[in-house]
Design an enzyme around this catalytic site. Structure first.
Site, PDB file in Angstrom:
ATOM      1  N   ALA A  13       0.822  -1.216   0.000  1.00 29.11           N
ATOM      2  CA  ALA A  13       0.000   0.000   0.000  1.00 29.11           C
ATOM      3  C   ALA A  13       0.853   1.261   0.000  1.00 29.11           C
ATOM      4  CB  ALA A  13      -0.932  -0.001   1.205  1.00 29.11           C
ATOM      5  N   GLU A  32      10.142   3.967   6.154  1.00 25.90           N
ATOM      6  CA  GLU A  32      10.123   2.498   6.109  1.00 25.90           C
ATOM      7  C   GLU A  32      11.048   1.957   7.189  1.00 25.90           C
ATOM      8  OE1 GLU A  32      10.068  -1.355   5.799  1.00 25.90           O
ATOM      9  OE2 GLU A  32       8.580  -0.110   4.747  1.00 25.90           O
ATOM     10  N   ASN A  94       7.198 -12.264  -0.809  1.00 27.88           N
ATOM     11  CA  ASN A  94       6.070 -13.192  -0.838  1.00 27.88           C
ATOM     12  C   ASN A  94       6.138 -14.140  -2.031  1.00 27.88           C
ATOM     13  OD1 ASN A  94       5.239 -11.687  -3.041  1.00 27.88           O
ATOM     14  ND2 ASN A  94       3.475 -10.771  -2.034  1.00 27.88           N
ATOM     15  N   VAL A 224       8.901   3.759  13.498  1.00 30.55           N
ATOM     16  CA  VAL A 224       7.962   4.750  14.031  1.00 30.55           C
ATOM     17  C   VAL A 224       7.471   4.313  15.398  1.00 30.55           C
ATOM     18  CG1 VAL A 224       5.701   5.832  13.699  1.00 30.55           C
ATOM     19  CG2 VAL A 224       7.278   5.589  11.769  1.00 30.55           C
ATOM     20  N   HIS A 453      -1.514 -13.917   5.148  1.00 31.46           N
ATOM     21  CA  HIS A 453      -2.527 -13.061   4.541  1.00 31.46           C
ATOM     22  C   HIS A 453      -3.265 -12.289   5.631  1.00 31.46           C
ATOM     23  CE1 HIS A 453      -2.683 -16.214   1.052  1.00 31.46           C
ATOM     24  NE2 HIS A 453      -1.621 -15.420   0.972  1.00 31.46           N
ATOM     25  N   ALA A 487      -3.802  -3.572   4.319  1.00 29.82           N
ATOM     26  CA  ALA A 487      -4.653  -4.763   4.479  1.00 29.82           C
ATOM     27  C   ALA A 487      -5.391  -4.786   5.810  1.00 29.82           C
ATOM     28  CB  ALA A 487      -3.805  -6.023   4.332  1.00 29.82           C
ATOM     29  N   THR A 498      -3.640 -11.704  -0.551  1.00 27.87           N
ATOM     30  CA  THR A 498      -4.078 -10.336  -0.251  1.00 27.87           C
ATOM     31  C   THR A 498      -3.327  -9.234  -0.993  1.00 27.87           C
ATOM     32  OG1 THR A 498      -2.639 -10.473   1.696  1.00 27.87           O
ATOM     33  CG2 THR A 498      -4.993 -10.881   2.029  1.00 27.87           C
TER      34      THR A 498
END
Length: 513
Positions: A13, A32, A94, A224, A453, A487, A498
Site C-alpha cells: 500500500a 520504512e 512473498n 515509528v 494473509h 490490508a 491479499t
C-alpha cells in the site's frame, strides 16, 4: 519542512500511495522500518521465482521481522509470522501471487458497512494496477498498469502443480484459465506478478519510476514509535533511526505499515482498547478495537515426498496451480475454499511439517474465514514486535469446512497422478489416522499454518459499529488527519492472496485523497 503527506510503511500500500500522490505534485515523506535500496541492488534471491531463500536465510534477516511471533491455534506453540521489511514490504518476499478478491467479498464489505467499496467501484483500480499479459483485452483487466501479470503454461508447471491439476480435473473440478475473471472457480494457473521470471514488487513497479521526484523523500531504517497530535489532529510522527529520536510533520498522516504494525503504531499512540493500553502503561487517547478482528487463512498441508526423477531443481518456481471451489457448507459463500500446489519445500506455508530430501506440499485452506484473532503489544518499546493470537479454526463453520477440505484433499492425492510424482502423507500423521471428525479436527488444530494473509486488525466499517476502527474513507475514528490504508482495514480477509487487493485499496485511496 512540513510535507503534504507522511506515509508510514513502503509495502504493497505505502509504495503505491507514495508514487501516486507524488506524481500529482504532492510533497510526500515515506518512512520504512527496513532498508531503503534500489531495485537493481536487490539480492538475486529476492528476484528469484521461488521465495524460499529470501524468507529463511539468515543473511536476509534485515528484509524480515524474525522476532514477530504468532500462535496459529490454541493447540500450538507460537512461531515466526513472516512479514517483509524494506521497500516493497511483503511484496518483496512473498510468493508473487497476483490473484484478486472475488466479487462476493466486496458485497460482504458493503454489507459490513464499508459503503462505496462494491465491486463496480473497485474494478477500475484493479485494472489500473496491472498489465495482464494474456487478458488485457477483457473489460475486467488492465493493459497499462505498473504490475505485470503472468501465467505459466501448463507445460512449465512443476510436478505437484501437474499432479494436482490432473487429479482435480479428473475429479470433476472445471478448468478456469483466468482466476481473476469475475465468477471464475475451478483449476487455474496462478497469476504471478513477475516479468521474465523476475519478481516485480511494489518497490520495482511504483517507487523505482518515482525516484527522480524531488518532492518525494524516502527514508529507510525508520522505526515509528507513535503519531504526534495537536489536539485531535495528527500532525506527524516520532520515529527512531539508528537509535536517534526524530520527528517529521505533515498535513496528513497515512499509516500503511500492514496488519501487524499499523495497529501497533496506533496503540502506542494511545488509540486502541483502553484496558490493553492501560496494561501497557500507555495513555488512552481514543478507545477503539484496534488489533481486534485479525484474520488469516488457515492451511492444512500434506507432504509430497518427491521421487528423485521428478524433483525440480532448487529455486524452481514453487507454485503455479490452485483450485478455488465452493464447499456449500455452513454460512459460507462461493469460492470459500482453496487448494494449492507447492513444488519444493522452502515457502513458509507448511515449513513446520518436516520431511527430508526433495519435498513438495499440497495445502487446502479455508478461503472465507469466520474466526478472528488479535494483535497485541508486548511492550511500549517500538523495537519490540507485537504478538499475534490468530485463533484459527475457533469458529465451528471454519472447522466444518476445513474437515471437508481435508477429506477432499485425501481423495485427490490418492490418484495415479500423485503416485507418479511421490508419496503423500499428512504432516505428523498417517492418511488412515484421519478417519473421523474428531481425528481430523485434532490434527488440524495441531498442524494448520497460516498463509501470511493477515488482515482486518484496523477494520473498516460504519462509524457507529462497535468493530470499526476506520470509516469507509479510511479515517481513524475520532482523529483528524490520520488514516490507515493497508490490508488491516479490510472488513474481512478476502477469498484470495491479499497482495493485489491491498494495492487496489491504495490505488483507490490515492484518488480519494
Amino acid at each position: 519542512m512540513e510535507f503534504d503527506y507522511l506515509i508510514v510503511g513502503a509495502g504493497s500500500a505505502g509504495a503505491t500511495l507514495a508514487a501516486r500522490l507524488s506524481e500529482r505534485g504532492a510533497t510526500v515523506c515515506l518512512l520504512e522500518s527496513g532498508p531503503d535500496y534500489r531495485g537493481a541492488d536487490a539480492p538475486e534471491d529476492m528476484r528469484a521465482p521461488n521465495p524460499a531463500n529470501i524468507i529463511v536465510k539468515p543473511e536476509y534477516s534485515h528484509f524480515r521481522y524474525d522476532s514477530l511471533m504468532a500462535r496459529r491455534t490454541v493447540a500450538q506453540a507460537p512461531r515466526v509470522y513472516w512479514r517483509g521489511r524494506g521497500l516493497g514490504g511483503s511484496s518483496a518476499i512473498n510468493g508473487q501471487i497476483a490473484i484478486r478478491a472475488p466479487v462476493e467479498d466486496f458485497d460482504d464489505w458493503v454489507a459490513d458497512g464499508a459503503l462505496g467499496w462494491d465491486f463496480a467501484a473497485v474494478l477500475p483500480y484493479f485494472n489500473r494496477l496491472e498489465t495482464d499479459l494474456r487478458y488485457a483485452d477483457k473489460p475486467y483487466h488492465g493493459g497499462s498498469g505498473p504490475i505485470p501479470i503472468y501465467r505459466a503454461a501448463v507445460s512449465r508447471w512443476g510436478p505437484v502443480d501437474q499432479a494436482l491439476g490432473e487429479s482435480a480435473l479428473e475429479a470433476g473440478f472445471p478448468w478456469a484459465p483466468d482466476h481473476n475473471a469475475p465468477g471464475a472457480l475451478g483449476v487455474s494457473p496462478y497469476a504471478i506478478n513477475s516479468r521474465d521470471g523476475v519478481r516485480v514488487s511494489t518497490n520495482d513497479a511504483y517507487l523505482e519510476p518515482a525516484r527522480g521526484r524531488n518532492h518525494l523523500h524516502i527514508e529507510g531504517d525508520a522505526t515509528v514509535e507513535r503519531v504526534l497530535f495537536s489536539g485531535s489532529r495528527a500532525i506527524g510522527v516520532r520515529y527512531f533511526r539508528y537509535g536517534v529520536a526524530r520527528e517529521v510533520f505533515a498535513g496528513q498522516v497515512l499509516l500503511c505499515a500492514g496488519s501487524v504494525h499499523s495497529p501497533a503504531i496506533l496503540m502506542r499512540s494511545g488509540i486502541g482498547p483502553a484496558c490493553h493500553l492501560r496494561e501497557m502503561g500507555l495513555p488512552v487517547r481514543i478507545d477503539l478495537p484496534v488489533g481486534a478482528n485479525f484474520q488469516d487463512h488457515p492451511g492444512a498441508t500434506f507432504v509430497v515426498q518427491l521421487h528423485e526423477h521428478v524433483a525440480p531443481p532448487t529455486g524452481s518456481r514453487h507454485t503455479n496451480c490452485c483450485i478455488r471451489f465452493s464447499s456449500g457448507l455452513g454460512d459460507a459463500g462461493p469460492g470459500d475454499m482453496m487448494i494449492v500446489a507447492m513444488n519444493r519445500l522452502g515457502d513458509s506455508i507448511g515449513r513446520h511439517v518436516g520431511g527430508s530430501g526433495a519435498i513438495g506440499l499440497v495445502t487446502v485452506w479455508v478461503n472465507q474465514c469466520f474466526s478472528r484473532g488479535t494483535v497485541r503489544l508486548q511492550s511500549a518499546d517500538p523495537a519490540v514486535d507485537p504478538f499475534i493470537e490468530e485463533n484459527m479454526l475457533a469458529d465451528p463453520d471454519d472447522r466444518l469446512r476445513m474437515r471437508d477440505g481435508i477429506r477432499r484433499l485425501k481423495d485427490l492425492v490418492r490418484s495415479d497422478a500423485f503416485a507418479a510424482v511421490g508419496e503423500v502423507h499428512p504432516g505428523g500423521a498417517s492418511m488412515d489416522a484421519l478417519d473421523t471428525n474428531d481425528a481430523i479436527d485434532q490434527w488440524a488444530l495441531a498442524n494448520v499454518g497460516d498463509t501470511q494473509h493477515g488482515t482486518s486488525s484496523c477494520r473498516m466499517g460504519a462509524p457507529d459499529a462497535l468493530t470499526t476502527v476506520v470509516d469507509p474513507e479510511c479515517r481513524v475514528l475520532g482523529a483528524e488527519g490520520l488514516r490507515v490504508i493497508d490490508a488491516s482495514v479490510m472488513p474481512t480477509v478476502v477469498r484470495a492472496n491479499t497482495h493485489l487487493t491491498t494495492v487496489m485499496i491504495a490505488e483507490r485511496m490515492a484518488d480519494r485523497l
